[in-house]
Design a protein around this motif. Sequence first.
Motif, PDB file in Angstrom:
ATOM      1  N   ALA A   1      35.498  24.357  47.328  1.00  0.00           N
ATOM      2  CA  ALA A   1      36.115  25.685  47.356  1.00  0.00           C
ATOM      3  C   ALA A   1      37.101  25.841  46.206  1.00  0.00           C
ATOM      4  CB  ALA A   1      36.805  25.917  48.699  1.00  0.00           C
ATOM      5  N   ILE A   2      37.900  24.823  45.950  1.00  0.00           N
ATOM      6  CA  ILE A   2      38.873  24.880  44.854  1.00  0.00           C
ATOM      7  C   ILE A   2      38.162  25.037  43.516  1.00  0.00           C
ATOM      8  CG2 ILE A   2      40.576  23.507  43.571  1.00  0.00           C
ATOM      9  CD1 ILE A   2      41.484  22.408  46.336  1.00  0.00           C
ATOM     10  N   GLU A   3      37.082  24.309  43.303  1.00  0.00           N
ATOM     11  CA  GLU A   3      36.328  24.427  42.058  1.00  0.00           C
ATOM     12  C   GLU A   3      35.753  25.832  41.901  1.00  0.00           C
ATOM     13  OE1 GLU A   3      36.160  22.333  39.456  1.00  0.00           O
ATOM     14  OE2 GLU A   3      37.651  21.239  40.622  1.00  0.00           O
ATOM     15  N   ASN A   4      35.216  26.398  42.989  1.00  0.00           N
ATOM     16  CA  ASN A   4      34.678  27.756  42.930  1.00  0.00           C
ATOM     17  C   ASN A   4      35.773  28.770  42.636  1.00  0.00           C
ATOM     18  OD1 ASN A   4      31.839  27.468  43.427  1.00  0.00           O
ATOM     19  ND2 ASN A   4      32.322  26.927  45.525  1.00  0.00           N
ATOM     20  N   ILE A   5      36.941  28.602  43.224  1.00  0.00           N
ATOM     21  CA  ILE A   5      38.061  29.516  42.996  1.00  0.00           C
ATOM     22  C   ILE A   5      38.514  29.434  41.543  1.00  0.00           C
ATOM     23  CG2 ILE A   5      40.480  29.981  43.582  1.00  0.00           C
ATOM     24  CD1 ILE A   5      39.707  29.027  46.471  1.00  0.00           C
ATOM     25  N   LYS A   6      38.576  28.242  40.983  1.00  0.00           N
ATOM     26  CA  LYS A   6      38.952  28.079  39.577  1.00  0.00           C
ATOM     27  C   LYS A   6      37.989  28.829  38.667  1.00  0.00           C
ATOM     28  CE  LYS A   6      41.172  23.540  39.828  1.00  0.00           C
ATOM     29  NZ  LYS A   6      41.044  22.128  39.402  1.00  0.00           N
ATOM     30  N   LYS A   7      36.684  28.721  38.933  1.00  0.00           N
ATOM     31  CA  LYS A   7      35.681  29.410  38.125  1.00  0.00           C
ATOM     32  C   LYS A   7      35.850  30.927  38.244  1.00  0.00           C
ATOM     33  CE  LYS A   7      32.223  25.772  38.477  1.00  0.00           C
ATOM     34  NZ  LYS A   7      30.943  25.381  39.093  1.00  0.00           N
TER      35      LYS A   7
ATOM     36  N   LEU B   1      38.616  32.602  39.001  1.00  0.00           N
ATOM     37  CA  LEU B   1      39.849  33.002  38.330  1.00  0.00           C
ATOM     38  C   LEU B   1      39.687  33.047  36.818  1.00  0.00           C
ATOM     39  CD1 LEU B   1      42.523  31.048  40.381  1.00  0.00           C
ATOM     40  CD2 LEU B   1      42.260  33.528  40.253  1.00  0.00           C
ATOM     41  N   ALA B   2      38.882  32.155  36.279  1.00  0.00           N
ATOM     42  CA  ALA B   2      38.689  32.097  34.832  1.00  0.00           C
ATOM     43  C   ALA B   2      37.963  33.328  34.296  1.00  0.00           C
ATOM     44  CB  ALA B   2      37.918  30.836  34.464  1.00  0.00           C
ATOM     45  N   THR B   3      37.236  34.036  35.158  1.00  0.00           N
ATOM     46  CA  THR B   3      36.451  35.180  34.705  1.00  0.00           C
ATOM     47  C   THR B   3      37.019  36.521  35.177  1.00  0.00           C
ATOM     48  OG1 THR B   3      34.979  35.081  36.628  1.00  0.00           O
ATOM     49  CG2 THR B   3      34.338  33.802  34.690  1.00  0.00           C
ATOM     50  N   MET B   4      38.175  36.513  35.822  1.00  0.00           N
ATOM     51  CA  MET B   4      38.760  37.745  36.361  1.00  0.00           C
ATOM     52  C   MET B   4      39.989  38.165  35.564  1.00  0.00           C
ATOM     53  SD  MET B   4      38.769  37.250  40.503  1.00  0.00           S
ATOM     54  CE  MET B   4      39.748  38.704  40.758  1.00  0.00           C
TER      55      MET B   4
ATOM     56  N   ILE C   1      36.508  26.385  55.401  1.00  0.00           N
ATOM     57  CA  ILE C   1      36.234  27.537  54.551  1.00  0.00           C
ATOM     58  C   ILE C   1      34.730  27.765  54.573  1.00  0.00           C
ATOM     59  CG2 ILE C   1      36.340  28.475  52.215  1.00  0.00           C
ATOM     60  CD1 ILE C   1      38.775  26.569  51.783  1.00  0.00           C
ATOM     61  N   VAL C   2      34.317  28.940  55.042  1.00  0.00           N
ATOM     62  CA  VAL C   2      32.890  29.235  55.155  1.00  0.00           C
ATOM     63  C   VAL C   2      32.422  30.273  54.150  1.00  0.00           C
ATOM     64  CG1 VAL C   2      32.728  28.571  57.584  1.00  0.00           C
ATOM     65  CG2 VAL C   2      33.276  30.930  56.983  1.00  0.00           C
ATOM     66  N   GLN C   3      33.377  30.993  53.522  1.00  0.00           N
ATOM     67  CA  GLN C   3      32.987  32.037  52.585  1.00  0.00           C
ATOM     68  C   GLN C   3      34.134  32.339  51.637  1.00  0.00           C
ATOM     69  OE1 GLN C   3      31.002  35.320  54.509  1.00  0.00           O
ATOM     70  NE2 GLN C   3      31.854  36.776  53.060  1.00  0.00           N
ATOM     71  N   ILE C   4      33.790  32.654  50.394  1.00  0.00           N
ATOM     72  CA  ILE C   4      34.773  33.086  49.406  1.00  0.00           C
ATOM     73  C   ILE C   4      34.300  34.423  48.867  1.00  0.00           C
ATOM     74  CG2 ILE C   4      35.938  32.559  47.238  1.00  0.00           C
ATOM     75  CD1 ILE C   4      35.256  29.593  47.743  1.00  0.00           C
ATOM     76  N   GLU C   5      35.180  35.432  48.930  1.00  0.00           N
ATOM     77  CA  GLU C   5      34.834  36.762  48.443  1.00  0.00           C
ATOM     78  C   GLU C   5      35.671  37.083  47.214  1.00  0.00           C
ATOM     79  OE1 GLU C   5      35.547  39.444  51.661  1.00  0.00           O
ATOM     80  OE2 GLU C   5      33.903  38.646  52.861  1.00  0.00           O
ATOM     81  N   LYS C   6      35.026  37.678  46.209  1.00  0.00           N
ATOM     82  CA  LYS C   6      35.709  38.063  44.981  1.00  0.00           C
ATOM     83  C   LYS C   6      35.564  39.573  44.811  1.00  0.00           C
ATOM     84  CE  LYS C   6      34.989  37.625  40.013  1.00  0.00           C
ATOM     85  NZ  LYS C   6      34.218  36.944  38.974  1.00  0.00           N
ATOM     86  N   ASN C   7      36.694  40.265  44.727  1.00  0.00           N
ATOM     87  CA  ASN C   7      36.714  41.704  44.466  1.00  0.00           C
ATOM     88  C   ASN C   7      37.373  41.902  43.120  1.00  0.00           C
ATOM     89  OD1 ASN C   7      35.643  42.583  47.005  1.00  0.00           O
ATOM     90  ND2 ASN C   7      37.593  42.014  47.913  1.00  0.00           N
ATOM     91  N   GLU C   8      36.589  42.360  42.161  1.00  0.00           N
ATOM     92  CA  GLU C   8      37.131  42.516  40.814  1.00  0.00           C
ATOM     93  C   GLU C   8      37.310  43.994  40.493  1.00  0.00           C
ATOM     94  OE1 GLU C   8      36.494  40.769  36.326  1.00  0.00           O
ATOM     95  OE2 GLU C   8      34.974  40.431  37.841  1.00  0.00           O
TER      96      GLU C   8
END
Length: 48
Positions: free
Chosen positions: A11-17, A19-22, A36-43
């Motif tokens: 999850a931490i690795e996915n969050i880092k990726k 953040l790098a593109t937002m 943690i079962v899901q990570i949602e990104k709202n850009e």
Amino acid sequence: MDKKQANVEQAIENIKKMLATMNYGSITLIVQDNTIVQIEKNEKIRLK
């Protein structure tokens, strides 16, 4: 490394990726049974 720790590390690795593109937006973690079962990104895209 146990399964829960591996889940958190991934999850931490996915969050880092994400953040790098937002530039603007939010990241939401969905947790179920202490896992943690899901990570949602709202850009947001800002128009000047």
